[in-house]
Design a protein around this motif. Structure first.
Motif, PDB file in Angstrom:
ATOM      1  N   UNK A 164       0.899  -1.064  -0.154  1.00 47.70           N
ATOM      2  CA  UNK A 164      -0.022  -0.067   0.092  1.00 47.70           C
ATOM      3  C   UNK A 164       0.677   1.255  -0.233  1.00 47.70           C
ATOM      4  N   UNK A 165       0.837   1.954  -1.245  1.00 51.26           N
ATOM      5  CA  UNK A 165       1.505   3.119  -1.252  1.00 51.26           C
ATOM      6  C   UNK A 165       0.952   4.289  -0.588  1.00 51.26           C
ATOM      7  N   UNK A 166       1.383   4.952   0.408  1.00 54.10           N
ATOM      8  CA  UNK A 166       0.862   6.008   1.150  1.00 54.10           C
ATOM      9  C   UNK A 166       1.500   7.494   0.756  1.00 54.10           C
ATOM     10  N   UNK A 167       0.732   8.127   0.106  1.00 53.23           N
ATOM     11  CA  UNK A 167       1.261   9.636  -0.400  1.00 53.23           C
ATOM     12  C   UNK A 167       0.300  10.568   0.630  1.00 53.23           C
ATOM     13  N   UNK A 168       1.448  11.176   1.420  1.00 57.48           N
ATOM     14  CA  UNK A 168       0.796  12.244   2.465  1.00 57.48           C
ATOM     15  C   UNK A 168       0.743  13.603   1.816  1.00 57.48           C
ATOM     16  N   UNK A 169      -0.179  14.606   2.397  1.00 59.69           N
ATOM     17  CA  UNK A 169      -0.105  16.053   1.847  1.00 59.69           C
ATOM     18  C   UNK A 169       1.206  16.579   2.486  1.00 59.69           C
ATOM     19  N   UNK A 170       1.613  17.465   1.655  1.00 58.01           N
ATOM     20  CA  UNK A 170       2.930  18.125   2.039  1.00 58.01           C
ATOM     21  C   UNK A 170       2.841  19.655   2.078  1.00 58.01           C
ATOM     22  N   UNK A 171       3.583  20.302   2.884  1.00 55.87           N
ATOM     23  CA  UNK A 171       3.592  21.770   2.891  1.00 55.87           C
ATOM     24  C   UNK A 171       3.982  22.297   1.435  1.00 55.87           C
ATOM     25  N   UNK A 172       4.783  21.571   0.619  1.00 55.19           N
ATOM     26  CA  UNK A 172       5.057  22.102  -0.633  1.00 55.19           C
ATOM     27  C   UNK A 172       4.006  21.841  -1.777  1.00 55.19           C
ATOM     28  N   UNK A 173       3.148  20.896  -1.262  1.00 54.17           N
ATOM     29  CA  UNK A 173       2.098  20.692  -1.978  1.00 54.17           C
ATOM     30  C   UNK A 173       0.897  21.741  -2.018  1.00 54.17           C
ATOM     31  N   UNK A 174       0.903  22.180  -0.770  1.00 48.65           N
ATOM     32  CA  UNK A 174      -0.160  23.419  -0.382  1.00 48.65           C
ATOM     33  C   UNK A 174       0.422  24.639  -1.361  1.00 48.65           C
ATOM     34  N   UNK A 175       1.613  24.706  -1.213  1.00 49.96           N
ATOM     35  CA  UNK A 175       2.281  25.943  -1.900  1.00 49.96           C
ATOM     36  C   UNK A 175       2.246  25.820  -3.322  1.00 49.96           C
ATOM     37  N   UNK A 176       2.285  24.664  -3.880  1.00 49.53           N
ATOM     38  CA  UNK A 176       2.294  24.688  -5.309  1.00 49.53           C
ATOM     39  C   UNK A 176       0.771  24.869  -5.863  1.00 49.53           C
ATOM     40  N   UNK A 177       0.099  24.395  -5.073  1.00 51.21           N
ATOM     41  CA  UNK A 177      -1.512  24.599  -5.381  1.00 51.21           C
ATOM     42  C   UNK A 177      -1.939  25.806  -5.220  1.00 51.21           C
ATOM     43  N   UNK A 178      -1.395  26.462  -4.213  1.00 46.91           N
ATOM     44  CA  UNK A 178      -1.795  27.974  -3.850  1.00 46.91           C
ATOM     45  C   UNK A 178      -1.410  28.823  -5.305  1.00 46.91           C
TER      46      UNK A 178
END
Length: 338
Positions: A164-178
């Protein structure tokens, strides 16, 4: 199942899809068995899309751990090693189903907190570091953090396990989306820079200051965290609905009544003349002939029929795109629950 739906791998090699295909392009089960007998591991990636029970497990893990989850199945012959020592850029839960497998996991990460952009190069890894061995039998679970190098070997019997590959949200993901969201609404961020000049206009820096302040807004960050929480469980819920209500459902045609799923998460990205529909864990390139059709579909607020759309033209290309998006859960049939 098609040859492109599976992988056939060993420590030293991977068999191409065409080498597992019959002259008509279907999966050659006899050749697949021959490869297995000669030491190759059979991998079924994203098996949660094919099996309802496994998808349900993914959904439970996703909701309990706050991660997006993908399951892969591995069937390894005796006395074999499917992959060279490597690390992954996501956390992994290993669940042993049948047989015995010995996992070797290094004590320290070779790459600290890697992202999707990081790439493991097996032959460059220092394998003289300390590592531990874990004997896995049926129903045992092993957790491997991202960046930690590992490899696994079978003994005298075959082995079947799930990862089971677990991909967690990261601070950089939030920044990229913003930043992506701001780019759509803020003209300044879409302006071309005069790269031929030896210096950058200082006014650009002053223009960016209020934008960077907005990025640090706790309210904005909170909204993005809620978005990511919804995205984590979106696809497992979609696949569960697919197994429940679409197993015997015909493909969408010009007369099918559909609507865009209210909970669907997507965005459109333009690169030159190329259009990409971005969904969680998916990027779908849209043929130029289908651009206006996709815009018209996504603008619909109610149930609609494809033949009523101005941009729809009967043909294989638009119907193939629409049915592909349907399988990814973008649409709801008029007879299905949301």
């Amino acid at each position: 199942m098609k040859p492109t739906d599976i992988r056939v791998v060993s420590k030293e090699n991977e068999i191409s899809a065409k080498d597992m295909a019959t002259p008509r392009g279907s999966l050659d089960s006899h050749r697949l068995l021959d490869f297995f007998k000669s030491g190759y591991t059979i991998v079924i990636p994203s098996i949660n899309k094919l099996n309802r029970q496994i998808n349900s497990i993914c959904r439970v893990i996703s909701k309990d751990l706050g991660a997006s989850v993908q399951a892969n199945l591995y069937y390894s012959p005796s006395n074999s090693q499917g992959f060279k020592a490597h690390w992954d850029n996501h956390d992994v839960l290993v669940y042993q189903i049948h047989g015995h497998k010995t996992w070797s996991v290094f004590d320290q990460a070779h790459c600290e907190l890697p992202l999707q952009t990081h790439r493991c190069i097996p032959h460059e890894l220092d394998l003289d570091r300390a590592h531990r061995h874990f004997g896995m039998i049926a129903d045992k679970i092993l957790y491997i953090p991202r960046g930690f190098t590992h490899f696994a070997n079978t003994d005298s019997s075959p082995s079947i396990h799930l990862t089971f590959a677990l991909e967690y949200p990261k601070l950089c993901d939030i920044l990229h989306r913003m930043i992506d969201s701001l780019t759509v609404t803020n003209r300044l961020l879409r302006k071309a820079l005069p790269m031929y000049e030896a210096h950058v206009d200082v006014s650009i820096v002053s223009d960016l200051a209020p934008i960077l302040s907005a990025l640090a807004s706790p309210e904005q960050i909170g909204r993005e965290l809620l978005h990511m929480e919804a995205k984590n469980t979106y696809y497992s819920d979609v696949f569960d609905l697919y197994f429940e209500s679409r197993e015997d459902q015909a493909a969408i045609d010009a007369g099918t009544h559909i609507r865009v799923r209210e909970s669907a998460i997507f965005s459109l990205q333009y690169t030159g003349d190329d259009l990409t529909l971005v969904m969680p864990q998916r990027r779908i390139a849209v043929a130029r002939s289908c651009h206006y059709l996709l815009f018209e579909i996504l603008s619909q607020k109610e149930i609609f029929c494809l033949s009523d759309l101005k941009a729809f033209h009967l043909g294989t290309e638009p119907l193939a795109l629409i049915n592909h998006l349907d399988q990814l859960g973008l649409f709801v049939r008029a007879s299905c629950r949301p």
